[in-house]
Every structure is written in C-alpha cells, then in structure tokens.
Design an enzyme around this catalytic site. Structure first.
Site, PDB file in Angstrom:
ATOM      1  N   ARG A 142      -1.366  14.131 -35.915  1.00 36.13           N
ATOM      2  CA  ARG A 142      -1.830  13.664 -37.285  1.00 36.13           C
ATOM      3  C   ARG A 142      -0.810  13.087 -37.818  1.00 36.13           C
ATOM      4  O   ARG A 142       0.250  12.670 -37.371  1.00 36.13           O
ATOM      5  CB  ARG A 142      -1.701  15.336 -38.138  1.00 36.13           C
ATOM      6  CG  ARG A 142      -2.610  16.303 -37.919  1.00 36.13           C
ATOM      7  CD  ARG A 142      -2.447  17.414 -38.423  1.00 36.13           C
ATOM      8  NE  ARG A 142      -3.403  18.737 -38.066  1.00 36.13           N
ATOM      9  CZ  ARG A 142      -2.966  19.555 -37.504  1.00 36.13           C
ATOM     10  NH1 ARG A 142      -1.642  19.573 -36.869  1.00 36.13           N
ATOM     11  NH2 ARG A 142      -3.685  20.691 -37.001  1.00 36.13           N
ATOM     12  N   LYS A 166       0.908  21.999 -38.924  1.00 39.03           N
ATOM     13  CA  LYS A 166       0.485  22.765 -40.125  1.00 39.03           C
ATOM     14  C   LYS A 166       1.151  24.171 -40.148  1.00 39.03           C
ATOM     15  O   LYS A 166       1.075  24.652 -38.931  1.00 39.03           O
ATOM     16  CB  LYS A 166      -0.938  22.825 -40.314  1.00 39.03           C
ATOM     17  CG  LYS A 166      -1.639  21.416 -40.629  1.00 39.03           C
ATOM     18  CD  LYS A 166      -3.083  21.604 -40.984  1.00 39.03           C
ATOM     19  CE  LYS A 166      -3.786  20.184 -41.536  1.00 39.03           C
ATOM     20  NZ  LYS A 166      -5.236  20.549 -41.976  1.00 39.03           N
ATOM     21  N   HIS A 231      -6.370   9.011 -39.023  1.00 40.29           N
ATOM     22  CA  HIS A 231      -7.278  10.331 -38.598  1.00 40.29           C
ATOM     23  C   HIS A 231      -8.578  10.028 -37.784  1.00 40.29           C
ATOM     24  O   HIS A 231      -8.848  10.636 -36.820  1.00 40.29           O
ATOM     25  CB  HIS A 231      -7.783  11.038 -39.988  1.00 40.29           C
ATOM     26  CG  HIS A 231      -7.850  12.477 -39.798  1.00 40.29           C
ATOM     27  ND1 HIS A 231      -7.008  13.280 -39.469  1.00 40.29           N
ATOM     28  CD2 HIS A 231      -9.148  13.258 -40.060  1.00 40.29           C
ATOM     29  CE1 HIS A 231      -7.391  14.370 -39.552  1.00 40.29           C
ATOM     30  NE2 HIS A 231      -8.695  14.631 -39.521  1.00 40.29           N
ATOM     31  N   ARG A 234      -7.161   9.869 -34.314  1.00 40.02           N
ATOM     32  CA  ARG A 234      -7.049  11.326 -33.889  1.00 40.02           C
ATOM     33  C   ARG A 234      -8.595  11.515 -33.232  1.00 40.02           C
ATOM     34  O   ARG A 234      -8.671  12.360 -32.390  1.00 40.02           O
ATOM     35  CB  ARG A 234      -6.482  12.101 -35.059  1.00 40.02           C
ATOM     36  CG  ARG A 234      -6.288  13.764 -34.703  1.00 40.02           C
ATOM     37  CD  ARG A 234      -5.572  14.079 -35.833  1.00 40.02           C
ATOM     38  NE  ARG A 234      -5.980  15.754 -35.792  1.00 40.02           N
ATOM     39  CZ  ARG A 234      -5.217  16.674 -35.212  1.00 40.02           C
ATOM     40  NH1 ARG A 234      -4.260  16.388 -34.230  1.00 40.02           N
ATOM     41  NH2 ARG A 234      -5.634  17.887 -35.425  1.00 40.02           N
ATOM     42  N   HIS A 257      -5.034  23.127 -33.538  1.00 39.26           N
ATOM     43  CA  HIS A 257      -5.886  23.927 -34.395  1.00 39.26           C
ATOM     44  C   HIS A 257      -5.605  25.274 -34.123  1.00 39.26           C
ATOM     45  O   HIS A 257      -5.785  25.843 -33.203  1.00 39.26           O
ATOM     46  CB  HIS A 257      -7.349  23.600 -33.872  1.00 39.26           C
ATOM     47  CG  HIS A 257      -8.021  22.273 -34.277  1.00 39.26           C
ATOM     48  ND1 HIS A 257      -8.948  21.637 -33.805  1.00 39.26           N
ATOM     49  CD2 HIS A 257      -7.339  21.299 -35.277  1.00 39.26           C
ATOM     50  CE1 HIS A 257      -9.237  20.474 -34.273  1.00 39.26           C
ATOM     51  NE2 HIS A 257      -8.252  20.287 -35.235  1.00 39.26           N
ATOM     52  N   TYR A 266     -16.102  18.546 -32.294  1.00 37.54           N
ATOM     53  CA  TYR A 266     -15.926  17.513 -31.552  1.00 37.54           C
ATOM     54  C   TYR A 266     -16.919  17.872 -30.416  1.00 37.54           C
ATOM     55  O   TYR A 266     -16.962  16.733 -29.314  1.00 37.54           O
ATOM     56  CB  TYR A 266     -14.626  17.264 -30.762  1.00 37.54           C
ATOM     57  CG  TYR A 266     -13.497  17.069 -32.089  1.00 37.54           C
ATOM     58  CD1 TYR A 266     -13.589  15.740 -32.321  1.00 37.54           C
ATOM     59  CD2 TYR A 266     -12.519  17.943 -32.534  1.00 37.54           C
ATOM     60  CE1 TYR A 266     -12.742  15.271 -33.519  1.00 37.54           C
ATOM     61  CE2 TYR A 266     -11.790  17.576 -33.137  1.00 37.54           C
ATOM     62  CZ  TYR A 266     -11.699  16.263 -33.880  1.00 37.54           C
ATOM     63  OH  TYR A 266     -11.046  15.826 -34.863  1.00 37.54           O
TER      64      TYR A 266
END
Length: 291
Positions: A142, A166, A231, A234, A257, A266
């Site tokens: 990210r 995150k 992004h 990515r 994730h 995806y």
C-alpha cells in the site's frame, strides 16, 4: 464517557483500529447523532429517517454509514446497554463493488521501461522512483506502507521486508530480484535518515508526493495519468499474480487482507484462462483425454 466514545475506545483497544479508521467512525456516528439525536436511545423509527437524510449520498457512502451504526448497536447490545438492536431499520442500499482498475502487461512494460531508462543516469531521484514502483508492483505494498517503511524493515541480503499494515499488524512481504536490485542501488545513495525514503526534517516521503511521482512517470511513459496510481500498481500486482496461478489465500497474505472476501475482488481474471485451467487440471478432464 458517551456511548460513542466507549465504542471508539473498544475499536482501538480490541480491534487495533488505526487513527484514520477511528476518525471515519466518529464522523459517521456524530453525523447520524446530529440528524436524529441521541444514538444510544434511538429507536427504529428514528434510524429509518436517516434514509431521507442520506438520500443524496452515493450508495457506497450510505452502506458505510449504516455499517458503522450496525456495529455501534451491536456493541451496545453486547455491553448490556440495550436489550434490542434497532439497526434493522437502517437503509440497505444495493451496492456492487467496482472492479479494481489495472494496467495491461504491455502498459506495465512501458511504465517500467521508462523508469529503468531514467534510472540509468544514477540520479538519486530516478533511482528512488524506480525502487518505489518496483515495491508497489513487485510486492503489492500500500502507498502508506511503502512511504513509511523504516530502513530497519529491510534486512541485509534478505529477500523480504517487514511491513506494518492496517491496524498496526506486521507482515513479511517477499521482494523479487528486480526490486532487490533497485533497493540495493537506492540504499547506496539515499540521504541519511531512519526511513527508507527520507524527506526533510527527519520525515518520510508523503503519500501525496508518491501519487504525483507515479502519475508524472505515467505521462513520460505515454500512459494516461488517470489510469495510474500507487493503488493501481498494487491491483496489477495482485491480478497478474492470480493470472499466473497464485493461490487466493497466498495472495490474501501478501496483500495483508484481514478478510478473504476482500481478496476475492481479484478473481475477475480472464475467463478463457479459467476454462483452460479446468480442462487441463480437472481429474475427469484428464481422464477423458487419456481415453
């Protein structure tokens, strides 16, 4: 402490929610409270009125605000503050998650060819840019993870970096040979500082500056700048890996994730490739070919 403050404290303590996440929850909850009054005591009729208040918002925004409220009321029920959960009265807009924008293989080649040509000058700015995009596309980082990497996250001669994603969760991300080569070149000429991509005043390169650098490179490579962002690189990393046969669970780990459902976006890979994969790998298909 108000019910909203207690909920936010729980998110921070138990879920490790980041500051930006907490700010977003606060805005949504305080906005709803300004519209209908005390949230802790609101009933279904009051929550139903939010549909009118949110009428001009995009479905995705309504869904986000409603999700924040549902979690808030779930918290109140769990804590025994309320005996009922009125969130079923919240609007539930039909939303379809958009497919991520990606670059084609030829566009990626043009993009990197330009960066490599510029880096041959060995100018620090050019080598830094090549390193940045190699880590965006080659490791799927990210933007925030990338610019805030401390130098200590890059072990000497090890093919991975340690990334804090995150929620403050750390993960190890493999670094391919191309990115390793660019990293070695950059580390040899980078300015002093504790960050891998230092800036003035002991800080690191900003996300905004990274976006500018990537879009400017796209222009120089003959690619429409609106098609390219950190992004998007990515997304291209994830999609092209999946096209190459990567396992979805592996991809989830690489991308950081928390939920496999996020990674499943995806799976919009070429349908013809999937049909060919079934025909080639399925046991019955192979048996039919042997017969």
């Amino acid at each position: 402490m108000s019910a909203v403050e207690e909920f936010l404290a729980m998110l921070a303590a138990e879920r490790g929610a980041a500051a930006n996440t907490l700010s977003a929850y606060r805005r949504d909850l305080e906005g709803a409270e300004a519209a209908i009054g005390d949230l802790a005591g609101a009933d279904g009729a009051a929550l139903g009125r939010l549909g009118t208040v949110w009428a001009d918002l995009a479905p995705s925004s309504v869904a986000r605000k409603a999700s924040a409220l549902r979690q808030f009321y779930g918290f109140l029920v769990d804590e025994g503050v309320r005996g009922d959960d009125p969130s079923s009265a919240l609007p539930r807009p039909a939303t379809r998650r958009p497919l991520p924008r990606i670059l084609t293989h030829s566009e990626i080649e043009d993009f990197f060819r330009r960066a490599e040509d510029e880096a041959r000058s060995n100018l620090p700015a050019a080598v830094r840019l090549l390193t940045l995009i190699e880590l965006l596309y080659g490791s799927g980082l990210r933007a925030t993870e990338l610019v805030s990497l401390p130098l200590s996250a890059v072990p000497r001669d090890a093919p991975f970096v340690t990334v804090t994603g995150k929620g403050g969760l750390a993960r190890m991300v493999p670094v391919g040979g191309r990115a390793q080569s660019a990293l070695s070149r950059w580390i040899a000429i980078r300015p002093e500082g504790r960050f891998l991509f230092p800036s003035r005043g002991g800080k690191h390169l900003t996300r905004v500056r990274l976006f500018q650098l990537v879009k400017d490179l796209a222009v120089r490579a003959g690619i429409a700048p609106e098609k390219v962002s950190p992004h998007v690189l990515r997304h291209a990393f994830a999609t092209h890996l999946l096209e190459g046969g990567a396992d979805l669970r592996v991809l989830q780990t690489l991308l950081g994730h928390a939920d496999i459902a996020t990674t499943q976006i995806y799976t919009h890979v070429d349908s013809a490739r999937l049909v060919a994969l079934v025909n080639e790998r399925h046991p019955l298909a192979r048996g039919g070919q042997r017969d």
